[in-house]
Scaffold this motif. Structure first.
Motif, PDB file in Angstrom:
ATOM      1  N   LYS A   1       0.729  -1.288   0.062  1.00 58.09           N
ATOM      2  CA  LYS A   1       0.068  -0.120  -0.144  1.00 58.09           C
ATOM      3  C   LYS A   1       0.790   1.324   0.020  1.00 58.09           C
ATOM      4  O   LYS A   1       0.691   2.119  -0.926  1.00 58.09           O
ATOM      5  CB  LYS A   1      -0.808   0.063   1.062  1.00 58.09           C
ATOM      6  CG  LYS A   1      -1.749   1.199   1.197  1.00 58.09           C
ATOM      7  CD  LYS A   1      -2.839   1.001   2.415  1.00 58.09           C
ATOM      8  CE  LYS A   1      -3.784   2.381   2.500  1.00 58.09           C
ATOM      9  NZ  LYS A   1      -3.034   3.578   2.623  1.00 58.09           N
TER      10      LYS A   1
ATOM     11  N   ASP B   1       0.729   3.808  -2.898  1.00 57.13           N
ATOM     12  CA  ASP B   1       0.413   5.283  -2.667  1.00 57.13           C
ATOM     13  C   ASP B   1       1.267   6.280  -3.438  1.00 57.13           C
ATOM     14  O   ASP B   1       0.873   7.358  -3.721  1.00 57.13           O
ATOM     15  CB  ASP B   1       0.443   5.503  -1.218  1.00 57.13           C
ATOM     16  CG  ASP B   1      -1.002   4.747  -0.851  1.00 57.13           C
ATOM     17  OD1 ASP B   1      -1.914   4.391  -1.542  1.00 57.13           O
ATOM     18  OD2 ASP B   1      -1.185   4.601   0.450  1.00 57.13           O
TER      19      ASP B   1
ATOM     20  N   GLU C   1      -8.214  -2.406  -0.858  1.00 59.39           N
ATOM     21  CA  GLU C   1      -7.237  -1.213  -0.693  1.00 59.39           C
ATOM     22  C   GLU C   1      -7.451  -0.383  -2.139  1.00 59.39           C
ATOM     23  O   GLU C   1      -7.053   0.534  -2.453  1.00 59.39           O
ATOM     24  CB  GLU C   1      -5.712  -1.330  -0.742  1.00 59.39           C
ATOM     25  CG  GLU C   1      -5.449  -1.718   0.784  1.00 59.39           C
ATOM     26  CD  GLU C   1      -5.507  -0.664   1.770  1.00 59.39           C
ATOM     27  OE1 GLU C   1      -5.910   0.490   1.185  1.00 59.39           O
ATOM     28  OE2 GLU C   1      -5.791  -0.991   2.925  1.00 59.39           O
TER      29      GLU C   1
END
Lengths: 436, 210
Positions: free
Chosen positions: A277, A281, A323
């Motif tokens: 993640k 990002d 996610e």
């Protein structure tokens, strides 16, 4: 938010490419068209035509007239090779230069997981190879499970990077109050000095390399080619069997301590999710590259796959999907007996790129459930003619493309082949892969 | 009735088979008899692998059990174990490639089928294959490779054997990850085998074993 909504946000970011100064309006349009094509395929919709991805592997080195070793050590050569590759082949995404690792950095830090040309492999070797060993011992599962960060820092790091060997001397990193003193003690210990020197030297090298990587990525994006691979992950079983315990060690554990093995894989899931993640990002692309190794038809039985491979991997995938990320699996070997298992995921949430799996069967089972691709083999590219490649790609399109959810791509990256064979893939997607 | 030694080993019952090995040795049984039973058990393992009942984990684990048994038996061996071998086969992973799982499975399967296997390991330069083929006069050579880079190494190995004037004295089979019939033609080998059982069939055919 639902996973679809979170994913829409990430797709939106990928499509709009904030901060990218395209070289021309055409480049901007081209970028959007390419990313849209991939997104449509992921969502099992029909794009304007079959999307096509040509992974670089070490092909860019040879294509630009260098060899792999040269672009590992000479970053200017790496720049020329990757830019030329990206601009000459009209792939719908370009997996940027980050895949050519900096040789000198690995030399300085004495990396033991890889062998590379000039370091364990002949100078002429065209790719990096992985050194399997029992970096983690059979009796160390509790250490991993109880404190994974401590285990990675004091056990795995010093065993896999020669320069970090002194880390094995540190006491357990678990006390809140003790950590600063632990750092101070390390800094004043003469045995640690070479490690710090190596870190500084390696850092200089990393900066030089990273500067070129960022510039290449930027140039490629500005020319209109979406990046791919916003993160990288491994199936928990592969993390253990490829890296920590090796095939031999992992197999022993399947028989001698299956519960510990299962518990450790479970423990790795949240760590992997967090890591991916954070990577994703920071990047534009929402796809997560997952190379898959030891769950294939030949390696293990269905019962073993059901017990040791699939449950923890499925959990990891569901976490990534939640996610808003898009797991993009590149599956080595054959998955003919696995197709029914891997169908059990949210519709249109992942991409499966197969190497030798029967594509007609894959389409039959996964069609309407997951985007598929791959199966243009290294053998065909290295030994075949452009005509043969086109013929095979037409068969793949006929078999897999109907109703969407399909990407024309290689089953594994390639080191060297006739460039016209790669053009033949792209040309077939453009000419033959148009959805009406 | 308790399971016998061959079944225990073939069924991968580690604790029981090690215990039974020790009991047999303590009872004064001939060490060679235990090794002979081990060989029979490994044949069963090989058969189950060929039938798709066993996979790589079972092969690796059975190999580990065999090593333990052999270690236990060794001090009791009064004369070297001898067994009639059907013929020689040289195998190895070609230059630049360090993958050995498939290579060792082929070695294992050839061995349990009675062939004398010379396993040269990984990243084997063409010249080393040439020397070994000269030294052993083996009629069969098996080249293994996992990566695309092995295509060229295989071709170079075959060419080195041609240059040494040895090529027409042997049959060459290839196998591993990305290999197929096209690579076989490219490398000028005689056959491609998609798995270890095909390697065994090829060797049997070439050496003339029924």
């Amino acid at each position: 938010m639902t996973w679809q909504e979170r994913r829409e946000e990430r797709f939106e970011k990928w499509l709009s490419a904030p901060g990218v100064n395209f070289v021309s309006p055409e480049a901007r349009e081209g970028y959007k068209a390419r990313a849209t094509r991939i997104i449509n395929a992921i969502k099992l919709e029909k794009p304007d035509r079959v999307p096509c991805q040509i992974p670089g592997g070490s092909f860019p080195a040879y294509y630009a007239g260098f060899d792999f070793k040269t672009i590992m050590y000479d970053y200017e050569a790496m720049r020329r090779a990757w830019v030329k590759f990206a601009l000459d082949f009209d792939s719908d995404t370009v997996g940027v230069a980050a895949f050519t690792v900096p040789g000198k950095l690995y030399d300085i830090l004495d990396y033991k997981l890889y062998k590379w040309p000039g370091n364990g492999l002949p100078d002429s070797a065209s790719m990096i190879q992985f050194v399997e060993k029992e970096y983690m011992k059979a009796d160390e599962y509790d250490a991993l499970i109880n404190n994974p960060a401590d285990f990675m820092l004091r056990y795995i790091l010093p065993r896999t990077w020669g320069a970090f060997a002194p880390m094995a001397k540190l006491p357990s990193i678990s006390s809140v109050i003790g950590i600063p003193f632990l750092m101070l003690n390390a800094a004043s210990d003469p045995e640690f000095r070479p490690m710090f020197d190596a870190i500084n030297k390696a850092n200089e090298e990393k900066d030089k390399w990273l500067k070129v990587v960022i510039e290449v990525s930027q140039a490629v994006l500005e020319a209109g080619y979406p990046s791919e691979g916003g993160g990288i992950a491994l199936a928990p079983f592969d993390t253990i069997a490829d890296i920590l315990r090796g095939t031999y060690g992992a197999v022993m554990d399947m028989y001698r301590q299956p519960d510990k093995l299962l518990e450790a894989m479970e423990r790795l899931i949240p760590l992997s999710l967090q890591e991916v993640k954070e990577q994703a990002d920071m990047s534009l692309s929402p796809t997560v590259f997952i190379p898959m190794h030891k769950g294939d038809d030949v390696f293990m039985s269905d019962e073993q796959f059901e017990k040791f491979y699939w449950p923890s991997f499925r959990k990891l995938l569901l976490g990534l999907i939640d996610e808003g990320l898009v797991p993009y699996m590149v599956v080595d070997g054959t998955y003919n007996r696995r197709l029914e298992y891997i169908k059990d995921l949210p519709r249109g949430s992942v991409v499966w790129v197969f190497e030798k799996t029967d594509m007609a069967k894959a389409k039959k089972v996964l069609g309407g459930y997951a985007c598929i691709g791959g199966n243009v083999t290294g053998s065909l590219l290295r030994t075949g003619t452009p005509e043969k490649v086109k013929e095979y790609c037409r068969w793949l399109i006929d078999t897999c493309a109907p109703d969407g959810g399909y990407i024309l791509t290689l089953g594994a990256s390639i080191d060297n082949c006739n460039p016209d064979n790669l053009h033949a893939i792209v040309d077939t997607a453009k000419q033959y892969g148009v959805y009406k | 009735m308790p399971k016998d030694f061959v079944d225990l080993l073939a069924d991968l019952q580690e604790e029981e088979v090690i215990k039974l090995t020790k009991q047999r040795l303590e009872a004064g049984e001939e060490a060679l008899a235990i090794l002979d039973d081990s060989r029979k058990a490994m044949e069963v393992v090989g058969d189950r692998f060929a039938e798709g009942k066993y996979f790589i984990p079972e092969l690796v684990y059975s190999g580990e059990l065999l090593t333990q048994i052999t270690e236990l038996v060794k001090p009791y061996l009064t004369r070297p174990a001898e067994s009639k071998r059907l013929g020689k086969v040289v195998i190895g992973t070609v230059a630049g490639d360090i993958h050995d799982i498939g290579l060792n499975i082929v070695g294992f399967m050839l061995d349990v089928h009675g062939f004398e296997v010379y396993n040269l390991g990984v990243d084997v330069p063409p010249q080393k294959f040439v020397e070994k083929m000269k030294e052993t006069s083996a009629p069969v050579l098996g080249l293994s490779g996992f990566l695309t880079l092995a295509f060229d190494s295989m071709k170079e190995t075959v060419e080195a054997l041609e240059a040494a004037g040895l090529r027409d004295k042997m049959k060459i089979m290839i196998g591993g990850g990305q290999m197929d019939d096209e690579v076989k033609k490219f490398a000028k080998a005689d056959a491609y085998g998609k798995d270890a059982m095909e390697a065994v069939s090829l060797v049997k055919k070439w050496i003339g074993v029924k």
